[in-house]
Design a protein around this motif. Structure first.
Motif, PDB file in Angstrom:
ATOM      1  N   MET A   1      29.203 -22.572  29.259  1.00 60.89           N
ATOM      2  CA  MET A   1      30.200 -22.796  30.304  1.00 60.89           C
ATOM      3  C   MET A   1      31.246 -23.781  29.797  1.00 60.89           C
ATOM      4  N   SER A   2      32.512 -23.473  30.014  1.00 62.79           N
ATOM      5  CA  SER A   2      33.582 -24.331  29.520  1.00 62.79           C
ATOM      6  C   SER A   2      33.653 -25.622  30.322  1.00 62.79           C
ATOM      7  N   SER A   3      34.242 -26.675  29.690  1.00 61.95           N
ATOM      8  CA  SER A   3      34.398 -27.956  30.380  1.00 61.95           C
ATOM      9  C   SER A   3      35.332 -27.804  31.572  1.00 61.95           C
ATOM     10  N   ARG A   4      36.330 -26.875  31.456  1.00 60.88           N
ATOM     11  CA  ARG A   4      37.254 -26.658  32.566  1.00 60.88           C
ATOM     12  C   ARG A   4      36.502 -26.135  33.783  1.00 60.88           C
ATOM     13  N   ALA A   5      35.558 -25.227  33.568  1.00 58.91           N
ATOM     14  CA  ALA A   5      34.787 -24.682  34.676  1.00 58.91           C
ATOM     15  C   ALA A   5      33.934 -25.754  35.316  1.00 58.91           C
ATOM     16  N   VAL A   6      33.342 -26.644  34.495  1.00 57.27           N
ATOM     17  CA  VAL A   6      32.526 -27.718  35.035  1.00 57.27           C
ATOM     18  C   VAL A   6      33.377 -28.652  35.875  1.00 57.27           C
ATOM     19  N   ASN A   7      34.572 -29.030  35.342  1.00 55.16           N
ATOM     20  CA  ASN A   7      35.446 -29.930  36.078  1.00 55.16           C
ATOM     21  C   ASN A   7      35.910 -29.305  37.376  1.00 55.16           C
ATOM     22  N   SER A   8      36.190 -27.997  37.345  1.00 52.71           N
ATOM     23  CA  SER A   8      36.631 -27.304  38.546  1.00 52.71           C
ATOM     24  C   SER A   8      35.545 -27.300  39.599  1.00 52.71           C
ATOM     25  N   ARG A   9      34.300 -27.122  39.173  1.00 52.64           N
ATOM     26  CA  ARG A   9      33.187 -27.093  40.107  1.00 52.64           C
ATOM     27  C   ARG A   9      32.959 -28.475  40.713  1.00 52.64           C
ATOM     28  N   ALA A  10      33.230 -29.557  39.926  1.00 50.36           N
ATOM     29  CA  ALA A  10      33.006 -30.913  40.404  1.00 50.36           C
ATOM     30  C   ALA A  10      34.079 -31.355  41.399  1.00 50.36           C
ATOM     31  N   MET A  11      35.232 -30.701  41.359  1.00 47.44           N
ATOM     32  CA  MET A  11      36.319 -31.075  42.264  1.00 47.44           C
ATOM     33  C   MET A  11      36.011 -30.623  43.685  1.00 47.44           C
ATOM     34  N   ASN A  12      36.395 -31.455  44.653  1.00 46.27           N
ATOM     35  CA  ASN A  12      36.255 -31.021  46.040  1.00 46.27           C
ATOM     36  C   ASN A  12      37.518 -30.290  46.480  1.00 46.27           C
ATOM     37  N   SER A  13      37.516 -29.798  47.704  1.00 48.61           N
ATOM     38  CA  SER A  13      38.648 -28.997  48.189  1.00 48.61           C
ATOM     39  C   SER A  13      39.942 -29.796  48.185  1.00 48.61           C
ATOM     40  N   ARG A  14      39.853 -31.074  48.570  1.00 51.11           N
ATOM     41  CA  ARG A  14      41.063 -31.908  48.595  1.00 51.11           C
ATOM     42  C   ARG A  14      41.664 -32.031  47.197  1.00 51.11           C
ATOM     43  N   ASP A  15      40.805 -32.290  46.209  1.00 50.73           N
ATOM     44  CA  ASP A  15      41.291 -32.436  44.841  1.00 50.73           C
ATOM     45  C   ASP A  15      41.947 -31.156  44.340  1.00 50.73           C
ATOM     46  N   ARG A  16      41.358 -30.018  44.696  1.00 51.30           N
ATOM     47  CA  ARG A  16      41.922 -28.743  44.243  1.00 51.30           C
ATOM     48  C   ARG A  16      43.298 -28.494  44.861  1.00 51.30           C
ATOM     49  N   VAL A  17      43.435 -28.809  46.158  1.00 46.94           N
ATOM     50  CA  VAL A  17      44.728 -28.625  46.821  1.00 46.94           C
ATOM     51  C   VAL A  17      45.785 -29.522  46.197  1.00 46.94           C
ATOM     52  N   LEU A  18      45.432 -30.801  45.973  1.00 51.70           N
ATOM     53  CA  LEU A  18      46.394 -31.736  45.386  1.00 51.70           C
ATOM     54  C   LEU A  18      46.756 -31.342  43.954  1.00 51.70           C
ATOM     55  N   ALA A  19      45.785 -30.829  43.219  1.00 50.37           N
ATOM     56  CA  ALA A  19      46.064 -30.391  41.850  1.00 50.37           C
ATOM     57  C   ALA A  19      47.041 -29.229  41.841  1.00 50.37           C
ATOM     58  N   ARG A  20      46.907 -28.319  42.799  1.00 52.48           N
ATOM     59  CA  ARG A  20      47.831 -27.178  42.878  1.00 52.48           C
ATOM     60  C   ARG A  20      49.227 -27.646  43.253  1.00 52.48           C
ATOM     61  N   ILE A  21      49.308 -28.643  44.142  1.00 51.04           N
ATOM     62  CA  ILE A  21      50.624 -29.186  44.515  1.00 51.04           C
ATOM     63  C   ILE A  21      51.272 -29.863  43.320  1.00 51.04           C
ATOM     64  N   ASP A  22      50.480 -30.643  42.575  1.00 53.26           N
ATOM     65  CA  ASP A  22      51.016 -31.336  41.398  1.00 53.26           C
ATOM     66  C   ASP A  22      51.499 -30.358  40.340  1.00 53.26           C
ATOM     67  N   ALA A  23      50.838 -29.195  40.265  1.00 51.79           N
ATOM     68  CA  ALA A  23      51.252 -28.196  39.286  1.00 51.79           C
ATOM     69  C   ALA A  23      52.625 -27.627  39.616  1.00 51.79           C
ATOM     70  N   VAL A  24      52.944 -27.557  40.898  1.00 54.16           N
ATOM     71  CA  VAL A  24      54.248 -27.041  41.334  1.00 54.16           C
ATOM     72  C   VAL A  24      55.299 -28.151  41.326  1.00 54.16           C
ATOM     73  N   VAL A  25      54.926 -29.307  41.860  1.00 50.16           N
ATOM     74  CA  VAL A  25      55.839 -30.459  41.919  1.00 50.16           C
ATOM     75  C   VAL A  25      55.152 -31.627  41.213  1.00 50.16           C
ATOM     76  N   PRO A  26      55.347 -31.778  39.927  1.00 51.10           N
ATOM     77  CA  PRO A  26      54.669 -32.851  39.188  1.00 51.10           C
ATOM     78  C   PRO A  26      55.045 -34.223  39.743  1.00 51.10           C
ATOM     79  N   PRO A  27      54.107 -35.167  39.720  1.00 55.62           N
ATOM     80  CA  PRO A  27      54.409 -36.512  40.202  1.00 55.62           C
ATOM     81  C   PRO A  27      55.568 -37.133  39.428  1.00 55.62           C
ATOM     82  N   ARG A  28      56.450 -37.838  40.127  1.00 53.90           N
ATOM     83  CA  ARG A  28      57.588 -38.487  39.479  1.00 53.90           C
ATOM     84  C   ARG A  28      57.169 -39.851  38.931  1.00 53.90           C
ATOM     85  N   PRO A  29      57.727 -40.260  37.813  1.00 57.05           N
ATOM     86  CA  PRO A  29      57.420 -41.587  37.270  1.00 57.05           C
ATOM     87  C   PRO A  29      57.784 -42.681  38.268  1.00 57.05           C
TER      88      PRO A  29
END
Length: 215
Positions: A1-29
């Motif tokens: 199993m890849s490390s990405r799959a493990v990390n994805s499984r460890a993330m909760n729903s909130r983390d996944r939603v925020l990660a998807r938002i960051d992918a579209v609108v990256p955090p500003r410095p």
């Protein structure tokens, strides 16, 4: 199993939603955000009154049906004790002990758990800032203020407002406050009205607000 799959499984729903938002609108410095805030024009009126801010604060607080009294530092312990007399009050960590010097220690509960707040009559706290124009006391829940539930669940709230924390109007208050902190704005006791405008107090917070302004 890849490390990405493990990390994805460890993330909760909130983390996944925020990660998807960051992918579209990256955090500003942070520097870019600060520069953007500095570029905002702030040529609006900073204060509406040029009179004594302590007198104005007391007038506005009284207008909201709260009780307010101006006291000297020497009078403060006696004034606090008089308002706490016969009632059990919660005391948050960091509250100056000198304020409670004349209060009955058997009626003070230090840092009570949230689950026990229903059995407590009130809470005594300091504040981060007070706004004279609006009669508003602002808590940022730092030392001497406790968690938000401490001032929402009990039926009474006693706030000690030091003169140095009083500002004339909202712009000055916002400059002193940290937007990253939880902020509670208190303008009088908790109150609401039904469709017939019948006022009911204590629905979603303390029905009694006492304010001691120290100067």
């Amino acid at each position: 199993m890849s490390s990405r799959a493990v990390n994805s499984r460890a993330m909760n729903s909130r983390d996944r939603v925020l990660a998807r938002i960051d992918a579209v609108v990256p955090p500003r410095p942070a520097a870019e955000i600060a520069a953007g805030r500095a570029a905002i024009e702030r040529d609006y009126l900073r204060r509406h009154s040029t009179g004594d801010v302590l007198d104005l604060l007391a007038d506005r607080i009284a207008h909201y049906r709260a009780t307010v009294r101006r006291v000297t530092p020497a009078e403060l312990p006696g004034a606090v004790a008089a308002r706490l007399a016969g009632r059990v009050y919660a005391v948050p960590g960091g509250l100056p002990r000198a304020w409670l010097a004349r209060a009955d220690p058997d009626l003070l509960v230090e840092d009570p758990p949230v689950a026990g707040l229903d059995a407590i009559d009130g809470a005594v706290t300091g504040c981060a800032v007070a706004i004279a124009e609006t009669g508003t006391v602002v808590l940022d829940h730092g030392p001497g203020q406790g968690p938000r539930a401490l001032t929402l669940v009990p039926d009474r709230h006693l706030v000690v407002v030091e003169a140095a924390r009083v500002v004339a109007d909202v712009p000055e208050a916002l400059e002193r406050l940290d937007p990253a902190r939880p902020l509670t704005f208190v303008s009088g006791p908790s109150a609401t009205s039904d469709i017939e405008l019948s006022r009911v107090e204590g629905v979603h917070g303390p029905r009694t607000l006492d304010v001691l302004v120290v100067a």
